[in-house]
Design an enzyme around this catalytic site. Structure first.
Site, PDB file in Angstrom:
ATOM      1  N   CYS A   1       5.439  -0.360   7.682  1.00  0.00           N
ATOM      2  CA  CYS A   1       5.140   0.893   6.983  1.00  0.00           C
ATOM      3  C   CYS A   1       6.367   1.297   6.178  1.00  0.00           C
ATOM      4  O   CYS A   1       7.491   1.266   6.696  1.00  0.00           O
ATOM      5  CB  CYS A   1       4.789   1.982   7.999  1.00  0.00           C
ATOM      6  SG  CYS A   1       4.381   3.565   7.248  1.00  0.00           S
ATOM      7  N   LEU A   2       6.140   1.686   4.936  1.00  0.00           N
ATOM      8  CA  LEU A   2       7.268   2.087   4.086  1.00  0.00           C
ATOM      9  C   LEU A   2       7.927   3.365   4.611  1.00  0.00           C
ATOM     10  O   LEU A   2       9.080   3.637   4.281  1.00  0.00           O
ATOM     11  CB  LEU A   2       6.801   2.272   2.639  1.00  0.00           C
ATOM     12  CG  LEU A   2       6.255   1.003   1.980  1.00  0.00           C
ATOM     13  CD1 LEU A   2       5.721   1.296   0.580  1.00  0.00           C
ATOM     14  CD2 LEU A   2       7.320  -0.095   1.927  1.00  0.00           C
TER      15      LEU A   2
ATOM     16  N   HIS B   1      -2.828   7.420   7.170  1.00  0.00           N
ATOM     17  CA  HIS B   1      -1.796   8.323   6.615  1.00  0.00           C
ATOM     18  C   HIS B   1      -2.449   9.624   6.130  1.00  0.00           C
ATOM     19  O   HIS B   1      -1.899  10.710   6.327  1.00  0.00           O
ATOM     20  CB  HIS B   1      -1.071   7.669   5.437  1.00  0.00           C
ATOM     21  CG  HIS B   1       0.056   6.751   5.834  1.00  0.00           C
ATOM     22  ND1 HIS B   1       1.121   7.161   6.596  1.00  0.00           N
ATOM     23  CD2 HIS B   1       0.296   5.446   5.531  1.00  0.00           C
ATOM     24  CE1 HIS B   1       1.970   6.147   6.764  1.00  0.00           C
ATOM     25  NE2 HIS B   1       1.484   5.088   6.137  1.00  0.00           N
TER      26      HIS B   1
ATOM     27  N   HIS C   1      -4.867   1.437   7.417  1.00  0.00           N
ATOM     28  CA  HIS C   1      -3.496   1.971   7.572  1.00  0.00           C
ATOM     29  C   HIS C   1      -3.289   3.156   6.613  1.00  0.00           C
ATOM     30  O   HIS C   1      -2.754   4.196   7.010  1.00  0.00           O
ATOM     31  CB  HIS C   1      -2.512   0.835   7.280  1.00  0.00           C
ATOM     32  CG  HIS C   1      -1.059   1.198   7.334  1.00  0.00           C
ATOM     33  ND1 HIS C   1      -0.195   0.712   8.288  1.00  0.00           N
ATOM     34  CD2 HIS C   1      -0.299   1.982   6.532  1.00  0.00           C
ATOM     35  CE1 HIS C   1       1.010   1.189   8.081  1.00  0.00           C
ATOM     36  NE2 HIS C   1       0.992   1.963   7.005  1.00  0.00           N
ATOM     37  N   GLU C   2      -3.749   2.995   5.363  1.00  0.00           N
ATOM     38  CA  GLU C   2      -3.542   4.068   4.361  1.00  0.00           C
ATOM     39  C   GLU C   2      -4.432   5.280   4.665  1.00  0.00           C
ATOM     40  O   GLU C   2      -3.989   6.425   4.512  1.00  0.00           O
ATOM     41  CB  GLU C   2      -3.821   3.548   2.947  1.00  0.00           C
ATOM     42  CG  GLU C   2      -2.981   2.347   2.511  1.00  0.00           C
ATOM     43  CD  GLU C   2      -1.498   2.479   2.779  1.00  0.00           C
ATOM     44  OE1 GLU C   2      -0.982   3.606   2.829  1.00  0.00           O
ATOM     45  OE2 GLU C   2      -0.846   1.434   2.982  1.00  0.00           O
TER      46      GLU C   2
ATOM     47  N   GLN D   1       2.592   9.977   2.004  1.00  0.00           N
ATOM     48  CA  GLN D   1       3.943   9.417   2.144  1.00  0.00           C
ATOM     49  C   GLN D   1       4.899   9.907   1.052  1.00  0.00           C
ATOM     50  O   GLN D   1       6.109   9.800   1.206  1.00  0.00           O
ATOM     51  CB  GLN D   1       3.890   7.882   2.119  1.00  0.00           C
ATOM     52  CG  GLN D   1       3.187   7.281   3.341  1.00  0.00           C
ATOM     53  CD  GLN D   1       3.066   5.783   3.223  1.00  0.00           C
ATOM     54  OE1 GLN D   1       2.137   5.271   2.576  1.00  0.00           O
ATOM     55  NE2 GLN D   1       3.992   5.056   3.811  1.00  0.00           N
TER      56      GLN D   1
ATOM     57  N   GLY E   1       0.833  -1.206   0.000  1.00  0.00           N
ATOM     58  CA  GLY E   1       0.000   0.000   0.000  1.00  0.00           C
ATOM     59  C   GLY E   1       0.859   1.243   0.000  1.00  0.00           C
ATOM     60  O   GLY E   1       2.068   1.177   0.270  1.00  0.00           O
TER      61      GLY E   1
HETATM   62  O1  K1U Z   1       1.496   2.424   3.874  1.00  0.00           O
HETATM   63  C1  K1U Z   1       2.549   1.815   3.852  1.00  0.00           C
HETATM   64  O2  K1U Z   1       3.525   2.256   4.426  1.00  0.00           O
HETATM   65  C2  K1U Z   1       2.639   0.488   3.143  1.00  0.00           C
HETATM   66  C3  K1U Z   1       2.591  -0.695   4.103  1.00  0.00           C
HETATM   67  C4  K1U Z   1       1.159  -1.193   4.149  1.00  0.00           C
HETATM   68  C5  K1U Z   1       0.785  -2.130   5.251  1.00  0.00           C
HETATM   69  C6  K1U Z   1       1.540  -3.234   5.569  1.00  0.00           C
HETATM   70  C7  K1U Z   1       1.147  -4.105   6.581  1.00  0.00           C
HETATM   71  C8  K1U Z   1      -0.020  -3.874   7.253  1.00  0.00           C
HETATM   72  C9  K1U Z   1      -0.759  -2.767   6.942  1.00  0.00           C
HETATM   73  C10 K1U Z   1      -0.368  -1.904   5.932  1.00  0.00           C
HETATM   74  C11 K1U Z   1       3.531  -1.761   3.552  1.00  0.00           C
HETATM   75  O3  K1U Z   1       3.376  -2.211   2.472  1.00  0.00           O
HETATM   76  S1  K1U Z   1       4.831  -2.275   4.572  1.00  0.00           S
HETATM   77  C12 K1U Z   1       5.631  -3.563   3.601  1.00  0.00           C
HETATM   78  C13 K1U Z   1       4.858  -4.825   3.538  1.00  0.00           C
HETATM   79  O4  K1U Z   1       3.928  -5.027   4.282  1.00  0.00           O
HETATM   80  C14 K1U Z   1       5.216  -5.863   2.533  1.00  0.00           C
HETATM   81  C15 K1U Z   1       6.332  -5.746   1.753  1.00  0.00           C
HETATM   82  C16 K1U Z   1       6.630  -6.732   0.815  1.00  0.00           C
HETATM   83  C17 K1U Z   1       5.835  -7.827   0.686  1.00  0.00           C
HETATM   84  C18 K1U Z   1       4.725  -7.965   1.476  1.00  0.00           C
HETATM   85  C19 K1U Z   1       4.422  -6.983   2.404  1.00  0.00           C
HETATM   86 ZN    ZN Z   2       2.416   3.269   6.147  1.00  0.00          ZN
END
Ligand code: K1U
Ligand code: ZN
Length: 167
Positions: A91-92, A137, A133-134, A51, A46
């Protein structure tokens, strides 16, 4: 298409509350494409416009294993919800940190597509968690805000130290 730089916690710009999208022009379609490219490259499931330092109510997601099921939501709003689940989130904008957060288990979301058409979606499990989560943000919240003050302080110090090392 273009890769966009992702803001890192505790950057104060992550606290900005996003504005509603009123005009569904070329710029919104381009932003959605660039955000998807940035999310896939990260990689993540996401990304919210906040972000990438663009303060409009736009989020993108893809929770599929094959990474060919992109979802774009403009002006998303949770209309109804039920149940609670606790899952580990990342979270990225908070790289390398994962912790448990409570979310609604089932949600119904109203949103617009990039043409401005209104849709409703029932979501549960990981998709419901990701949408919440999004949307957080867009309200200037990161998942770390749900953790204890002690954990928040530790995460801030760790990421600020990393930022100094890589600067
Ligand atoms: O919003 C963001 O920062 C993105 C975030 C979204 C998220 C992840 C987990 C739970 C709720 C919301 C991410 O994508 S973090 C990275 C991640 O979860 C992932 C990365 C590679 C493969 C699978 C998952
Ligand atoms: Zn996030």
């Amino acid at each position: 298409m273009a890769l966009l730089p992702i803001l890192r916690y505790p950057d104060p710009r992550l606290k900005t509350v996003a504005d509603a999208i009123a005009s569904f022009d070329y710029n919104i379609k381009k932003l959605a494409e660039d955000m998807l490219e940035t999310m896939y490259a990260a990689p993540g499931i996401g990304l919210a416009a906040t972000q990438v330092n663009i303060h409009k109510r736009l989020i993108v997601m893809d929770i599929s294993e094959t990474k060919n099921n992109p979802i774009v939501m403009a002006n998303p709003r949770i209309i109804s919800h039920s149940g609670i689940l606790t899952t580990e989130e990342g979270c990225l904008s908070v790289p390398g940190i994962y912790d448990s957060v409570e979310r609604f288990e089932h949600i119904n979301v109203r949103f617009q597509d990039v043409e401005g058409e209104t849709h409703f979606l029932d979501a549960e499990g990981l998709l419901a968690v990701c949408i919440q989560h999004e949307i957080d943000h867009l309200a200037g919240r990161v998942f770390v805000d749900y953790l204890s003050r002690l954990k928040q302080g530790r995460i801030k110090s760790k990421l600020l130290k990393q930022a100094r090392i890589t600067a």
